[in-house]
Design a protein around this motif. Sequence first.
Motif, mmCIF file in Angstrom:
data_model
loop_
_atom_site.group_PDB
_atom_site.id
_atom_site.type_symbol
_atom_site.label_atom_id
_atom_site.label_comp_id
_atom_site.label_asym_id
_atom_site.label_seq_id
_atom_site.Cartn_x
_atom_site.Cartn_y
_atom_site.Cartn_z
ATOM 1 N N ARG A 1 0.841 -1.212 0.000
ATOM 2 C CA ARG A 1 0.000 0.000 0.000
ATOM 3 C C ARG A 1 0.875 1.262 0.000
ATOM 4 N NH1 ARG A 1 -0.638 4.686 2.364
ATOM 5 N NH2 ARG A 1 -0.296 3.729 4.404
ATOM 6 N N ASP A 2 1.507 1.566 1.114
ATOM 7 C CA ASP A 2 2.298 2.800 1.219
ATOM 8 C C ASP A 2 3.464 2.771 0.235
ATOM 9 O OD1 ASP A 2 3.547 5.116 2.057
ATOM 10 O OD2 ASP A 2 4.017 4.413 4.061
ATOM 11 N N GLY A 3 4.047 1.591 0.041
ATOM 12 C CA GLY A 3 5.167 1.461 -0.879
ATOM 13 C C GLY A 3 4.748 1.685 -2.317
ATOM 14 N N VAL B 1 4.634 2.772 15.416
ATOM 15 C CA VAL B 1 5.473 3.853 14.876
ATOM 16 C C VAL B 1 5.754 3.595 13.398
ATOM 17 C CG1 VAL B 1 6.522 4.622 17.028
ATOM 18 C CG2 VAL B 1 7.534 2.682 15.785
ATOM 19 N N HIS B 2 5.881 4.694 12.666
ATOM 20 C CA HIS B 2 6.021 4.625 11.206
ATOM 21 C C HIS B 2 7.102 5.634 10.810
ATOM 22 C CE1 HIS B 2 3.939 4.086 7.136
ATOM 23 N NE2 HIS B 2 4.802 5.057 6.899
ATOM 24 N N PHE B 3 8.324 5.106 10.643
ATOM 25 C CA PHE B 3 9.444 6.012 10.393
ATOM 26 C C PHE B 3 9.893 5.959 8.936
ATOM 27 C CE2 PHE B 3 10.041 5.260 15.045
ATOM 28 C CZ PHE B 3 9.731 6.551 15.432
ATOM 29 N N HIS B 4 10.396 7.093 8.496
ATOM 30 C CA HIS B 4 11.009 7.191 7.165
ATOM 31 C C HIS B 4 12.497 7.467 7.348
ATOM 32 C CE1 HIS B 4 7.349 7.848 4.335
ATOM 33 N NE2 HIS B 4 7.039 7.037 5.295
ATOM 34 N N ASP B 5 13.279 7.017 6.371
ATOM 35 C CA ASP B 5 14.730 6.995 6.550
ATOM 36 C C ASP B 5 15.442 8.151 5.852
ATOM 37 O OD1 ASP B 5 16.657 5.679 7.986
ATOM 38 O OD2 ASP B 5 17.275 4.412 6.323
ATOM 39 N N GLY C 1 12.613 6.649 1.373
ATOM 40 C CA GLY C 1 11.262 6.672 1.918
ATOM 41 C C GLY C 1 11.117 5.851 3.177
ATOM 42 N N ASN C 2 10.200 4.904 3.116
ATOM 43 C CA ASN C 2 9.878 4.103 4.293
ATOM 44 C C ASN C 2 11.075 3.310 4.806
ATOM 45 O OD1 ASN C 2 6.911 4.420 4.527
ATOM 46 N ND2 ASN C 2 6.911 3.584 2.452
ATOM 47 N N LEU C 3 11.077 3.101 6.116
ATOM 48 C CA LEU C 3 12.022 2.155 6.712
ATOM 49 C C LEU C 3 11.861 0.808 6.005
ATOM 50 C CD1 LEU C 3 13.918 0.987 8.906
ATOM 51 C CD2 LEU C 3 11.898 0.773 10.380
HETATM 52 MG MG MG Z 1 5.274 5.767 4.885
#
Ligand code: MG
Length: 315
Positions: free
Chosen positions: A20-22, A212-216, A254-256
């Motif tokens: 989804r987010d990816g 938690v929802h972290f981005h790198d 983007g996303n972890l």
């Molecule tokens: Mg995200």
Amino acid sequence: MRVPAPGLPTRVTIHEVGPRDGLQNEKAVVPTEVKAEFVHRLADAGLTTVEATSLVRPEWVPQLADAERLYPLLGDLTGVELPVLVPNERGLDRALALGVRRIAVFGSVTESFARRNLNRTVDESLAMFAPVVARARAEGIAVRGYLSMCFGDPWEGPVPIAGVVSVAQRLYAMGCDQLSLGDTIGVATPGQVHALLTEINEAGVPTAALAVHFHDTYGQALANTLAALEHGVTTVDASAGGLGGCPYAKSATGNLATEDLVWMLQGLGIETGVDLGRLAATSVWLARQLGRPSPSRTVRALNPPEPEPAPEPED
Ligand code: MG
């Protein structure tokens, strides 16, 4: 090598957001059958929560416009939660028709992002979610509430904690059983994470209800995750292969990546149920479909590129 560290949970649930987010944030539109295979491979690798798709209006997110064709292809997956994003009551109607058992609403902490992402104020967006959450709960459907821009906002800069706490309290009171705190542009550092989690707890939302929802973007995602684990958080969002750029920070990561997360958790002796080799192989497979390599350092380390063949000697 596994060396546990003190004060950490023994088990962590990974909320996989790659499909989804990816995929929502990738340029390429992936065929429905490839998406279905992706979700199956993720489940085979041991992921038990895989956010499958989104039921926003198809023209808003063309990458995920095939939800009605995709979801039935996942019907054989047992023991895997397949939540979908739902923006409003129309989306909830579609979710119910598909037999979805878990949904997520996506709120913004800042007015700038609420306006751009939802075309509403923060108050108006919460008012839009309230009947969605109430109806879902009445149907026995679990509801996750996303909070975007919890640490920084590309238009507003640093985000005051009080605003995050207020939105968290309201989504929790509305009936969301889990809140995912998003560092959407990846600017947070670990002290901020401790401070935010502490203030949200003090406002009456328990750690057990927090993810938690972290981005790198600035290379802080794992440091921030470790801070959250020290606080007692046991649900961490991640995206297989680091899928999904950040549309608000050009050329940023983007996303972890789920593989990077699993590498750290395995080293700490924390159970996830995930087979890292299978997961990384899945990300290599998907990267080939997308035509670009995975940005995950762990994926690259486990799957070094094959050396270029030596040039033929000329005579
Ligand atoms: Mg995200």
